[in-house]
Design a protein around this motif. Sequence first.
Motif, PDB file in Angstrom:
ATOM      1  N   ASN A 149       0.909  -1.291  -0.358  1.00 54.64           N
ATOM      2  CA  ASN A 149      -0.364  -0.033   0.078  1.00 54.64           C
ATOM      3  C   ASN A 149       0.882   1.070   0.034  1.00 54.64           C
ATOM      4  O   ASN A 149       0.189   2.566   0.311  1.00 54.64           O
ATOM      5  CB  ASN A 149      -0.978   0.120   1.545  1.00 54.64           C
ATOM      6  N   SER A 150       2.359   1.326  -0.409  1.00 56.28           N
ATOM      7  CA  SER A 150       2.970   2.180  -0.124  1.00 56.28           C
ATOM      8  C   SER A 150       3.821   2.647  -1.755  1.00 56.28           C
ATOM      9  O   SER A 150       4.388   1.258  -2.152  1.00 56.28           O
ATOM     10  CB  SER A 150       3.807   1.842   0.353  1.00 56.28           C
ATOM     11  N   LYS A 173       5.948  13.023  -9.616  1.00 56.99           N
ATOM     12  CA  LYS A 173       5.969  11.271  -9.019  1.00 56.99           C
ATOM     13  C   LYS A 173       5.020  11.317  -7.185  1.00 56.99           C
ATOM     14  O   LYS A 173       3.436  10.715  -6.998  1.00 56.99           O
ATOM     15  CB  LYS A 173       7.267  10.827  -8.771  1.00 56.99           C
ATOM     16  N   LEU A 174       5.258  12.978  -7.039  1.00 53.34           N
ATOM     17  CA  LEU A 174       4.226  12.541  -5.688  1.00 53.34           C
ATOM     18  C   LEU A 174       2.807  12.898  -6.262  1.00 53.34           C
ATOM     19  O   LEU A 174       2.027  11.978  -4.808  1.00 53.34           O
ATOM     20  CB  LEU A 174       4.986  14.450  -4.890  1.00 53.34           C
ATOM     21  N   LYS A 175       2.392  13.846  -7.440  1.00 52.33           N
ATOM     22  CA  LYS A 175       0.753  13.498  -7.541  1.00 52.33           C
ATOM     23  C   LYS A 175       0.323  11.976  -7.494  1.00 52.33           C
ATOM     24  O   LYS A 175      -0.734  12.092  -7.049  1.00 52.33           O
ATOM     25  CB  LYS A 175       1.016  14.216  -8.779  1.00 52.33           C
ATOM     26  N   GLU A 176       1.485  11.027  -7.870  1.00 56.82           N
ATOM     27  CA  GLU A 176       1.056   9.767  -8.068  1.00 56.82           C
ATOM     28  C   GLU A 176       0.635   9.236  -6.758  1.00 56.82           C
ATOM     29  O   GLU A 176       0.426   8.000  -6.426  1.00 56.82           O
ATOM     30  CB  GLU A 176       2.300   9.101  -9.104  1.00 56.82           C
ATOM     31  N   GLY A 177       1.957   9.527  -5.891  1.00 60.10           N
ATOM     32  CA  GLY A 177       1.948   8.143  -5.018  1.00 60.10           C
ATOM     33  C   GLY A 177       0.443   9.113  -4.505  1.00 60.10           C
ATOM     34  O   GLY A 177       0.445   7.897  -3.017  1.00 60.10           O
ATOM     35  N   THR A 178      -0.177   9.446  -5.019  1.00 55.09           N
ATOM     36  CA  THR A 178      -1.394   9.953  -3.761  1.00 55.09           C
ATOM     37  C   THR A 178      -2.089   8.973  -3.517  1.00 55.09           C
ATOM     38  O   THR A 178      -3.103   8.634  -2.635  1.00 55.09           O
ATOM     39  CB  THR A 178      -1.956  11.221  -3.788  1.00 55.09           C
ATOM     40  N   ARG A 179      -2.408   7.727  -4.905  1.00 50.88           N
ATOM     41  CA  ARG A 179      -3.211   7.375  -4.881  1.00 50.88           C
ATOM     42  C   ARG A 179      -2.888   6.039  -3.417  1.00 50.88           C
ATOM     43  O   ARG A 179      -3.547   5.247  -3.729  1.00 50.88           O
ATOM     44  CB  ARG A 179      -3.323   6.557  -6.572  1.00 50.88           C
ATOM     45  N   TYR A 180      -2.249   5.830  -2.686  1.00 49.36           N
ATOM     46  CA  TYR A 180      -1.316   5.011  -2.389  1.00 49.36           C
ATOM     47  C   TYR A 180      -1.252   5.467  -0.865  1.00 49.36           C
ATOM     48  O   TYR A 180      -1.629   6.847  -0.677  1.00 49.36           O
ATOM     49  CB  TYR A 180       0.318   5.094  -2.540  1.00 49.36           C
ATOM     50  N   ALA A 181      -2.010   4.651   0.423  1.00 49.94           N
ATOM     51  CA  ALA A 181      -2.192   4.627   1.855  1.00 49.94           C
ATOM     52  C   ALA A 181      -0.580   5.887   1.942  1.00 49.94           C
ATOM     53  O   ALA A 181      -0.598   6.493   3.553  1.00 49.94           O
ATOM     54  CB  ALA A 181      -1.909   3.660   2.668  1.00 49.94           C
ATOM     55  N   HIS A 182       0.461   5.392   1.324  1.00 47.73           N
ATOM     56  CA  HIS A 182       1.506   6.028   2.215  1.00 47.73           C
ATOM     57  C   HIS A 182       2.783   6.523   1.508  1.00 47.73           C
ATOM     58  O   HIS A 182       2.519   5.990   0.131  1.00 47.73           O
ATOM     59  CB  HIS A 182       2.593   5.005   3.120  1.00 47.73           C
ATOM     60  N   PHE A 211      12.040  21.471  -1.582  1.00 47.68           N
ATOM     61  CA  PHE A 211      11.635  20.347  -0.957  1.00 47.68           C
ATOM     62  C   PHE A 211      11.507  19.629   0.012  1.00 47.68           C
ATOM     63  O   PHE A 211      10.130  18.518  -0.290  1.00 47.68           O
ATOM     64  CB  PHE A 211      13.397  19.459  -0.943  1.00 47.68           C
ATOM     65  N   ARG A 212      10.730  20.658   0.817  1.00 42.85           N
ATOM     66  CA  ARG A 212      10.538  20.246   2.409  1.00 42.85           C
ATOM     67  C   ARG A 212       8.937  20.748   2.483  1.00 42.85           C
ATOM     68  O   ARG A 212       8.420  20.152   2.615  1.00 42.85           O
ATOM     69  CB  ARG A 212      11.089  21.496   3.529  1.00 42.85           C
ATOM     70  N   LYS A 213       8.539  21.693   1.831  1.00 41.41           N
ATOM     71  CA  LYS A 213       7.226  22.226   1.197  1.00 41.41           C
ATOM     72  C   LYS A 213       6.896  21.449   0.493  1.00 41.41           C
ATOM     73  O   LYS A 213       5.408  20.813   0.850  1.00 41.41           O
ATOM     74  CB  LYS A 213       7.021  23.884   0.239  1.00 41.41           C
ATOM     75  N   LEU A 214       7.493  20.643  -0.466  1.00 46.20           N
ATOM     76  CA  LEU A 214       6.811  19.892  -1.349  1.00 46.20           C
ATOM     77  C   LEU A 214       6.490  18.647  -0.417  1.00 46.20           C
ATOM     78  O   LEU A 214       5.011  18.084  -0.720  1.00 46.20           O
ATOM     79  CB  LEU A 214       7.620  19.308  -3.038  1.00 46.20           C
ATOM     80  N   CYS A 215       6.941  18.162  -0.079  1.00 45.59           N
ATOM     81  CA  CYS A 215       7.133  16.591   1.074  1.00 45.59           C
ATOM     82  C   CYS A 215       5.969  16.896   1.640  1.00 45.59           C
ATOM     83  O   CYS A 215       4.925  16.148   2.021  1.00 45.59           O
ATOM     84  CB  CYS A 215       7.576  16.395   1.815  1.00 45.59           C
ATOM     85  N   ALA A 216       4.912  18.100   2.548  1.00 47.28           N
ATOM     86  CA  ALA A 216       4.733  18.501   3.561  1.00 47.28           C
ATOM     87  C   ALA A 216       3.164  18.834   2.557  1.00 47.28           C
ATOM     88  O   ALA A 216       1.985  18.579   3.426  1.00 47.28           O
ATOM     89  CB  ALA A 216       5.084  20.114   4.134  1.00 47.28           C
ATOM     90  N   GLU A 217       3.299  19.305   1.278  1.00 45.77           N
ATOM     91  CA  GLU A 217       2.206  19.580   0.646  1.00 45.77           C
ATOM     92  C   GLU A 217       1.790  18.300   0.163  1.00 45.77           C
ATOM     93  O   GLU A 217       0.175  18.318   0.083  1.00 45.77           O
ATOM     94  CB  GLU A 217       2.122  20.274  -0.873  1.00 45.77           C
TER      95      GLU A 217
END
Length: 339
Positions: A149-150, A173-182, A211-217
């Motif tokens: 799930n990650s 890739k962060l946008k793609e990752g929003t489909r997963y739990a983690h 970088f930190r702001k994107l990870c938080a968003e």
Amino acid sequence: MKLIKIILFVAIAAIIYSFLPMIKFMTIPAASKEDNNQSNIEKLKNNQGAYFSFIIFGDNHAGFSINDASTIKEIWHMNREDRFRKIPIDFVLSVGDVSLNGARKHFEAFKKLQKLIKYPVIAAIGNHDSSLLFNEYCGIKEFTFVNRNSFFIVLDNEAGELSEKQFEWFESKLKEGTRYAHIFVILHKPPFDPYQQEWYNMDNSPWAYEFRKLCAEYRVDMVFTGHKHMFKSQKFDGVEYIVTGGGGMITEMPEKDGGYLHYVRVMVNHDYVTYEVRKVTPPLWTQFIYYFWKEAVYWARNFYGSGYIFNVNRKHEPARVKQLNDDEYWVINKNPAVE
């Protein structure tokens, strides 16, 4: 006198015994070059369920005997993590600096270490790793993969900062990752200073801030890095940043500040993520050669101040900063090119 001789004999025997794994290490074959990032990602595709674990380590710097001996001991502990079979260990992640200085013989040593790890190994590139040889021995350098799930994003910041093109790819890739739990992010150099002993503070550099702001968003769960040979955990905007650079390379910082050998085991249970730091005692012969003396030097330094042993200019910085007026302080701290 006889008791002293017995104690001395036992101590010497124990030191010699602690070196035996290195003798065996010299004779084992290296893992195949095909046992790389691409092939090990493929091994994860059929994993099912939302209850699993993985191991993170970094900065083993293979190719130097003291480093390799420490990594071998860590691997022994890693391989025992699933001995009670309560939770599956799916893979091991390295956050980079798999080689001492990027030489071919250093990568060959890393492939021997990889052969000892019974789980699939996936590695990020570090600043001590030759880009060409990393591609030959470890595979691709910037990629994503899915396990259960990650969603995992591995970045190449061997040079330090991330380019604008990398940031565009990273956000996609962060946008793609929003489909997963983690979402977990892996890169070598941290976007903050885990042990601040230099006058220039990485926390405030433009790429680190972005970088930190994107990870938080995008609500990244954890960011794993290495580079500094220590353990440090810190949160920025709700995101956990873990520096795990204790994978074998001799540690410079004092043990009390995180300068110890270790790896990190991460546990995922559906929507819950936690981790544990596994501190590993160095082999006895390496303690005799280096680690005992490192701590002794720090102990001695504490009589007049503590800090990073190898930063010879550190002790002059506080006095220098106190003498600056507001304008001078702004110039020194906002423009790294100014001395």
